[in-house]
Design a protein around this motif. Sequence first.
Motif, mmCIF file in Angstrom:
data_model
loop_
_atom_site.group_PDB
_atom_site.id
_atom_site.type_symbol
_atom_site.label_atom_id
_atom_site.label_comp_id
_atom_site.label_asym_id
_atom_site.label_seq_id
_atom_site.Cartn_x
_atom_site.Cartn_y
_atom_site.Cartn_z
ATOM 1 N N GLU A 77 -37.343 -13.727 -15.366
ATOM 2 C CA GLU A 77 -36.802 -13.886 -13.759
ATOM 3 C C GLU A 77 -37.038 -14.874 -13.096
ATOM 4 O OE1 GLU A 77 -38.975 -11.518 -9.859
ATOM 5 O OE2 GLU A 77 -39.404 -10.381 -11.849
ATOM 6 N N ALA A 78 -38.300 -15.563 -13.684
ATOM 7 C CA ALA A 78 -37.816 -17.174 -13.519
ATOM 8 C C ALA A 78 -37.152 -18.206 -14.074
ATOM 9 C CB ALA A 78 -39.504 -18.069 -13.224
ATOM 10 N N LEU A 79 -36.320 -17.558 -14.962
ATOM 11 C CA LEU A 79 -35.668 -18.291 -15.253
ATOM 12 C C LEU A 79 -34.179 -18.204 -15.676
ATOM 13 C CD1 LEU A 79 -37.544 -19.593 -18.298
ATOM 14 C CD2 LEU A 79 -37.145 -21.086 -16.503
ATOM 15 N N PRO A 80 -33.538 -17.633 -14.509
ATOM 16 C CA PRO A 80 -32.380 -17.135 -14.967
ATOM 17 C C PRO A 80 -31.357 -17.666 -15.370
ATOM 18 C CG PRO A 80 -32.833 -17.969 -12.168
ATOM 19 C CD PRO A 80 -33.639 -18.044 -13.137
ATOM 20 N N GLU A 81 -30.705 -18.887 -15.683
ATOM 21 C CA GLU A 81 -30.136 -19.279 -16.615
ATOM 22 C C GLU A 81 -30.766 -19.609 -17.896
ATOM 23 O OE1 GLU A 81 -27.737 -22.098 -13.828
ATOM 24 O OE2 GLU A 81 -29.256 -22.117 -12.814
ATOM 25 N N THR A 82 -31.443 -19.497 -18.535
ATOM 26 C CA THR A 82 -32.223 -19.278 -20.217
ATOM 27 C C THR A 82 -31.805 -18.368 -20.129
ATOM 28 O OG1 THR A 82 -34.015 -20.921 -18.567
ATOM 29 C CG2 THR A 82 -33.636 -20.331 -21.378
ATOM 30 N N ARG A 83 -31.811 -17.943 -21.746
ATOM 31 C CA ARG A 83 -31.380 -16.615 -22.086
ATOM 32 C C ARG A 83 -32.417 -16.572 -22.916
ATOM 33 N NH1 ARG A 83 -25.656 -17.566 -25.947
ATOM 34 N NH2 ARG A 83 -26.984 -19.814 -25.450
ATOM 35 N N VAL A 84 -33.486 -15.550 -22.440
ATOM 36 C CA VAL A 84 -34.925 -15.258 -23.380
ATOM 37 C C VAL A 84 -34.658 -14.130 -24.231
ATOM 38 C CG1 VAL A 84 -37.940 -14.185 -22.848
ATOM 39 C CG2 VAL A 84 -36.066 -15.959 -20.691
ATOM 40 N N VAL A 85 -35.208 -14.703 -25.014
ATOM 41 C CA VAL A 85 -35.381 -13.066 -26.472
ATOM 42 C C VAL A 85 -36.710 -13.650 -26.473
ATOM 43 C CG1 VAL A 85 -34.645 -12.871 -28.689
ATOM 44 C CG2 VAL A 85 -33.233 -13.916 -27.016
ATOM 45 N N GLY A 111 -58.329 -8.539 -24.116
ATOM 46 C CA GLY A 111 -59.017 -7.310 -23.627
ATOM 47 C C GLY A 111 -57.792 -6.259 -22.849
ATOM 48 N N ASP A 112 -56.987 -7.357 -21.751
ATOM 49 C CA ASP A 112 -56.117 -6.344 -21.069
ATOM 50 C C ASP A 112 -54.545 -7.379 -21.518
ATOM 51 O OD1 ASP A 112 -54.868 -4.181 -19.623
ATOM 52 O OD2 ASP A 112 -56.989 -4.232 -18.549
ATOM 53 N N LEU A 113 -53.678 -6.492 -20.458
ATOM 54 C CA LEU A 113 -52.497 -7.264 -20.082
ATOM 55 C C LEU A 113 -52.412 -8.311 -18.679
ATOM 56 C CD1 LEU A 113 -50.219 -4.557 -21.582
ATOM 57 C CD2 LEU A 113 -50.860 -6.790 -22.862
ATOM 58 N N ILE A 114 -51.643 -8.910 -18.595
ATOM 59 C CA ILE A 114 -51.346 -9.922 -17.431
ATOM 60 C C ILE A 114 -50.746 -9.207 -16.888
ATOM 61 C CG2 ILE A 114 -50.922 -12.004 -16.140
ATOM 62 C CD1 ILE A 114 -52.785 -13.713 -19.022
ATOM 63 N N TYR A 115 -49.990 -8.901 -16.894
ATOM 64 C CA TYR A 115 -48.276 -8.341 -16.638
ATOM 65 C C TYR A 115 -48.246 -6.806 -17.001
ATOM 66 C CZ TYR A 115 -47.099 -13.256 -16.175
ATOM 67 O OH TYR A 115 -47.483 -14.540 -15.922
ATOM 68 N N PRO A 116 -49.127 -5.678 -16.895
ATOM 69 C CA PRO A 116 -49.105 -4.321 -17.074
ATOM 70 C C PRO A 116 -48.236 -3.415 -16.140
ATOM 71 C CG PRO A 116 -50.605 -4.605 -15.130
ATOM 72 C CD PRO A 116 -50.008 -6.551 -15.767
ATOM 73 N N GLY A 117 -46.895 -3.136 -16.476
ATOM 74 C CA GLY A 117 -46.099 -2.814 -16.208
ATOM 75 C C GLY A 117 -44.400 -3.520 -16.010
ATOM 76 N N SER A 118 -45.103 -4.209 -16.990
ATOM 77 C CA SER A 118 -44.096 -5.933 -16.912
ATOM 78 C C SER A 118 -44.406 -6.091 -18.327
ATOM 79 C CB SER A 118 -43.561 -6.411 -15.877
ATOM 80 O OG SER A 118 -43.070 -7.674 -15.817
ATOM 81 N N SER A 119 -43.688 -7.345 -19.017
ATOM 82 C CA SER A 119 -44.139 -8.713 -20.488
ATOM 83 C C SER A 119 -44.012 -9.366 -19.358
ATOM 84 C CB SER A 119 -43.174 -8.110 -20.687
ATOM 85 O OG SER A 119 -41.965 -8.415 -20.860
ATOM 86 N N LEU A 120 -44.127 -10.671 -20.216
ATOM 87 C CA LEU A 120 -44.318 -12.222 -20.226
ATOM 88 C C LEU A 120 -42.604 -12.706 -20.345
ATOM 89 C CD1 LEU A 120 -44.797 -15.334 -19.766
ATOM 90 C CD2 LEU A 120 -45.628 -14.682 -22.015
ATOM 91 N N ALA A 121 -42.379 -11.771 -21.034
ATOM 92 C CA ALA A 121 -40.764 -12.400 -21.063
ATOM 93 C C ALA A 121 -39.855 -11.511 -19.954
ATOM 94 C CB ALA A 121 -40.423 -11.007 -22.624
ATOM 95 N N GLU A 122 -40.000 -10.381 -19.788
ATOM 96 C CA GLU A 122 -39.803 -9.849 -18.251
ATOM 97 C C GLU A 122 -40.019 -11.283 -17.198
ATOM 98 O OE1 GLU A 122 -39.184 -5.791 -17.073
ATOM 99 O OE2 GLU A 122 -40.754 -5.614 -19.145
ATOM 100 N N GLN A 123 -41.389 -11.890 -16.660
ATOM 101 C CA GLN A 123 -41.208 -13.024 -15.408
ATOM 102 C C GLN A 123 -40.950 -14.023 -16.203
ATOM 103 O OE1 GLN A 123 -43.492 -11.966 -12.771
ATOM 104 N NE2 GLN A 123 -43.331 -9.585 -13.488
ATOM 105 N N LEU A 124 -40.522 -14.016 -17.252
ATOM 106 C CA LEU A 124 -39.957 -15.757 -17.596
ATOM 107 C C LEU A 124 -38.548 -15.476 -17.568
ATOM 108 C CD1 LEU A 124 -41.508 -16.691 -21.012
ATOM 109 C CD2 LEU A 124 -41.977 -18.115 -19.310
#
Length: 198
Positions: free
Chosen positions: A103-111, A88-101
């Motif tokens: 940020e939360a996991l700075p020593e992990t390489r998110v793709v 129905g709608d985005l949970i992170y409007p103006g951002s994304s789940l990938a960006e949130q991940l």
Amino acid sequence: MTMIAVLGNGRVGGNLAAALARAGHEVTVADRTPGAAAAAAGTARIVINATPGAGSLDRLAALREELRDKILVDIANATTDGPDGLPGDLIYPGSSLAEQLQEALPETRVVKTLNTMLFPVMTSPATLSQTPTAFLSGEDPEAKQTVHELLTDLGWHKEWITDLGGIRTARATEAAILFVPHLVRSTGFTPFALTIAR
């Protein structure tokens, strides 16, 4: 052969795990059993997030140590459900789940990848009548190259894969999920993927 952990054992995770195993990788699938995700992530080189996007951030942030120095392939879309159960709608409007991940996991390489299609297409892109596109978003070029190679193992031709750039570009592909409920209501759950026509 690569050690891969798939977090999530639903249709999406199960489909990916089976295809990656057929391609010769050693795959572990983690269900919701306490400790299963930590154990699987701790022994893998690549971890695939196939958990429901609405809860992915909390689940994966709790695995910070296990995900340290790993490649995290995020294929989820974080949405709220509409009345019919479709996105129905985005949970992170103006951002994304990938960006949130990231940020939360700075020593992990998110793709971010494979989140702009119905799940059967992820492992059988050539079955569509038109050429699909798989998009890549992430900060680490080496990690994206590794994921690019993983996609080729799943049947994606290199010319079907488009690197959009940094992790911030994931907000564009994640927003594409808002097409899905309208397409499903119009044509049903017929396999489809977004593509770039040139």
